[in-house]
Design an enzyme around this catalytic site. Structure first.
Site, PDB file in Angstrom:
ATOM      1  N   HIS A 192       0.860  -1.174   0.000  1.00  0.00           N
ATOM      2  CA  HIS A 192       0.000   0.000   0.000  1.00  0.00           C
ATOM      3  C   HIS A 192       0.900   1.229   0.000  1.00  0.00           C
ATOM      4  CE1 HIS A 192      -2.823   3.016   1.604  1.00  0.00           C
ATOM      5  NE2 HIS A 192      -3.814   2.203   1.262  1.00  0.00           N
ATOM      6  N   ASP A 196       3.067  -4.703   7.864  1.00  0.00           N
ATOM      7  CA  ASP A 196       1.865  -3.894   7.697  1.00  0.00           C
ATOM      8  C   ASP A 196       0.671  -4.838   7.786  1.00  0.00           C
ATOM      9  OD1 ASP A 196      -0.275  -2.379   6.928  1.00  0.00           O
ATOM     10  OD2 ASP A 196       0.526  -1.801   4.970  1.00  0.00           O
ATOM     11  N   GLN A 244      -4.590  -5.381   6.554  1.00  0.00           N
ATOM     12  CA  GLN A 244      -5.543  -6.377   6.052  1.00  0.00           C
ATOM     13  C   GLN A 244      -5.518  -7.656   6.879  1.00  0.00           C
ATOM     14  OE1 GLN A 244      -7.764  -5.755   3.623  1.00  0.00           O
ATOM     15  NE2 GLN A 244      -6.915  -3.697   3.391  1.00  0.00           N
ATOM     16  N   LYS A 287     -10.511  -1.336   9.730  1.00  0.00           N
ATOM     17  CA  LYS A 287     -10.444  -2.507   8.857  1.00  0.00           C
ATOM     18  C   LYS A 287     -11.033  -3.751   9.539  1.00  0.00           C
ATOM     19  CE  LYS A 287      -7.762  -0.462   5.672  1.00  0.00           C
ATOM     20  NZ  LYS A 287      -8.131  -0.201   4.281  1.00  0.00           N
ATOM     21  N   CYS A 324      -4.615   2.367  -4.127  1.00  0.00           N
ATOM     22  CA  CYS A 324      -3.459   2.899  -3.386  1.00  0.00           C
ATOM     23  C   CYS A 324      -2.279   1.939  -3.453  1.00  0.00           C
ATOM     24  CB  CYS A 324      -3.823   3.192  -1.939  1.00  0.00           C
ATOM     25  SG  CYS A 324      -5.085   4.470  -1.761  1.00  0.00           S
TER      26      CYS A 324
END
Length: 552
Positions: A121, A197, A200, A223, A361
């Site tokens: 991202h 990261d 998700q 999220k 993104c």
């Protein structure tokens, strides 16, 4: 007992509202809906506990402070951190990654290396690019094939100068989930910092940072059914202790003198100013909500839907599927063979099916894969079989209408002359009584715009995340003339409508037009949304700007 998406869905008030009875929400990778307990927690904070934290000692302040630290402890349990001191509250994963890029890179030497991947991202790319430029560092990328990182080749780009490896725990564009255990084996013996990261990942799987073996982990609450504006950074305590703070201000200090300041201890030295306290209360409610669920059953349900959609689309000659069902965190990415991704999005939107279209993104992935714009359908545990069937049925109907338009012909004549917009029959569009009719008419109008490959240049490009267009303009005898191109048939149809109102007219005539009123009367007002992703709105603004300020 098997998981029931229908029962789970009842916890989310948005789906119970009359206007959302038919909603099929498949944009969960962008943000999830919120259960009633989260909404109530935010509301209750303002009604019963609103006060600043860690400062005053009155009753409300004590109550608010206790809430924040309780949620910090819940967050530590959520990711299996060793201590709540290892949890820093941030506005989200983006802010957490910016904090890390600033604080970690300040101690690196010029020429040191940071490794990321093409699947990241922008939040896990741009901060490192900024830091690399500021501190003279080198960015390296995991080897890839057609844009998809080959994480098993990570060691090929590691060297003695590699100091930071920051990789996605799950691609927001493809759903691709790296084998974190395999990454740990590659990285464990190297003297570097590993960041995951988890924006998700946290939504679809239980997280154990100690088992993963990463040094830092970031996530955003919105999220995983929490409120927007709040997320967290997990970091090993020793590393957090050694890092300088990023933002300065109140709460992050212990003492301030004329020339210098002493910083507060962990985690407060990274939490300058007043935190989004109501959102933290909502985060706590989201964590409690998830704790009450069968996460494994939720994940199995989501994976079943993802496999189902992949199977149907891969069997169809009308779609190119970009994602894969295996090792997937709830995402199906694809493009239609006929028409454009934006055309399909508009069709689905009229059916109240919410998907995302664009580069998501993740432009590096788009550019290296060759698919600059894709349709992304992303599932959550409240998505039902009925949602999936409605989505697949809408895709089938889209293919039918695109095929019929492709076979239709426009006969040059009084009403239909390519690039002669003055005679477009606007009354035919006005006569359409439903959105299907308007959609078909726009697709037909798109065929009145002749192809102009020569204007597809960078100077003429009008950028829109969902679709791109190219616009040229000239002025003769005080009148404005335009040329238009787009990959989207809907944008070309809308462009034909726009040019029917402004092409060949003077500045004063164009400025006298009430385009908003016209689009509203035609049932097309949604296309004037100021979303940065709206390709037609960007086209409209460019055209009007050229009228007011012609290029010389």
């Amino acid at each position: 007992m098997s998981f029931s998406a229908e029962s789970f869905r009842k916890a989310f008030p948005l789906f119970n509202q009359e206007e959302n009875k038919g909603l099929v929400y498949l944009d969960n990778a962008a943000t999830t809906q919120k259960p009633e307990s989260v909404i109530n927690a935010v509301r209750d904070y303002y009604m019963h506990s609103n006060a600043n934290t860690h400062r005053s000692s009155h009753r409300l302040a004590r109550r608010a402070t206790e809430m924040v630290e309780r949620v910090r402890g819940q967050t530590a349990q959520f990711v299996h951190a060793a201590s709540s001191r290892e949890i820093v509250f941030c506005r989200g994963a983006t802010e957490a990654l910016n904090l890390l890029a600033h604080s970690l890179c300040a101690s690196l030497d010029a020429g040191d290396e940071i490794v990321i991947s093409t699947a990241e991202h922008h939040a896990n790319i741009v901060p490192w690019q900024m830091a690399a430029k500021r501190f003279n560092l080198e960015l390296r990328y995991v080897p890839h094939s057609a844009g998809v990182p080959e994480f098993d080749r990570l060691d090929e780009v590691l060297s003695e100068r590699t100091k930071i490896v920051s990789l996605t725990g799950g691609s927001n564009a493809l759903g691709l989930r790296p084998d974190l255990a395999a990454l740990r084996e590659i990285l464990r013996k190297r003297n570097l910092i590993w960041i995951v990261d988890g924006a998700q990942l946290a939504a679809h799987e239980t997280v154990d940072v100690q088992k993963i073996g990463c040094d830092f982990f970031v996530a955003s609450a919105h999220k995983f059914y929490g409120p927007s504006g709040i997320g967290f950074l997990y970091g090993r305590e020793a590393l957090l202790e050694s890092m300088p703070p990023w933002l300065g201000g109140g709460e992050m200090i212990s003492e301030v003198d004329l020339e210098s300041s002493q910083y507060a201890g962990l985690p407060h030295k990274f939490e300058a100013g007043t935190s989004p306290l109501a959102a933290i209360a909502g985060l706590g409610a989201a964590l409690e909500f998830l704790e009450q669920q069968d996460r494994a059953a939720m994940a199995a349900h989501e994976q079943r839907l993802v496999c189902w959609i992949h199977r149907e689309l891969m069997a169809s000659p009308h779609f190119r599927v970009v994602s894969q069902a295996s090792h997937n965190l709830g995402i199906v990415a694809f493009v239609p063979v006929h028409g454009s991704a934006a055309d399909l999005m508009h069709w689905l939107d009229e059916r109240d099916i919410a998907v995302r279209v664009g580069h998501h993104c993740a432009q590096l992935l788009s550019k290296t894969s060759g698919e600059s714009v894709t349709v992304r359908a992303s599932v959550a545990a409240y998505n039902t079989d009925r949602d999936t069937q409605a989505f697949l049925q809408a895709l089938e109907e889209y293919c039918d209408i695109q095929n019929s338009i492709a076979q239709a012909d426009i006969t040059p004549g009084e009403a239909w002359v390519r690039d002669d917009f003055s005679r477009l029959p606007v009354e035919r569009l006005l006569a359409q009584r439903n959105w299907q009719g308007r959609y078909k008419e726009l697709l037909l109008w798109s065929k009145t715009i002749a192809e102009k490959p020569e204007i597809r240049t960078e100077d003429n490009l009008v950028r829109g995340c969902e679709s791109a267009a190219w616009l040229v303009h000239r002025q003769e005898g005080g009148r404005h003339y335009f040329g238009l191109e787009s990959d989207s048939r809907v944008v070309k149809g809308l462009g034909a409508l726009l040019l029917s109102q402004i092409d060949g007219r003077t500045t004063s005539e164009i400025q006298a037009q009430d385009l908003s009123q016209l689009f509203t009367e035609l049932g097309l007002a949604k296309h004037l949304s100021e979303s940065r992703s709206n390709g037609f709105y960007a086209l409209l603004r460019r055209a009007l700007s050229l009228v007011e300020h012609p290029l010389t």
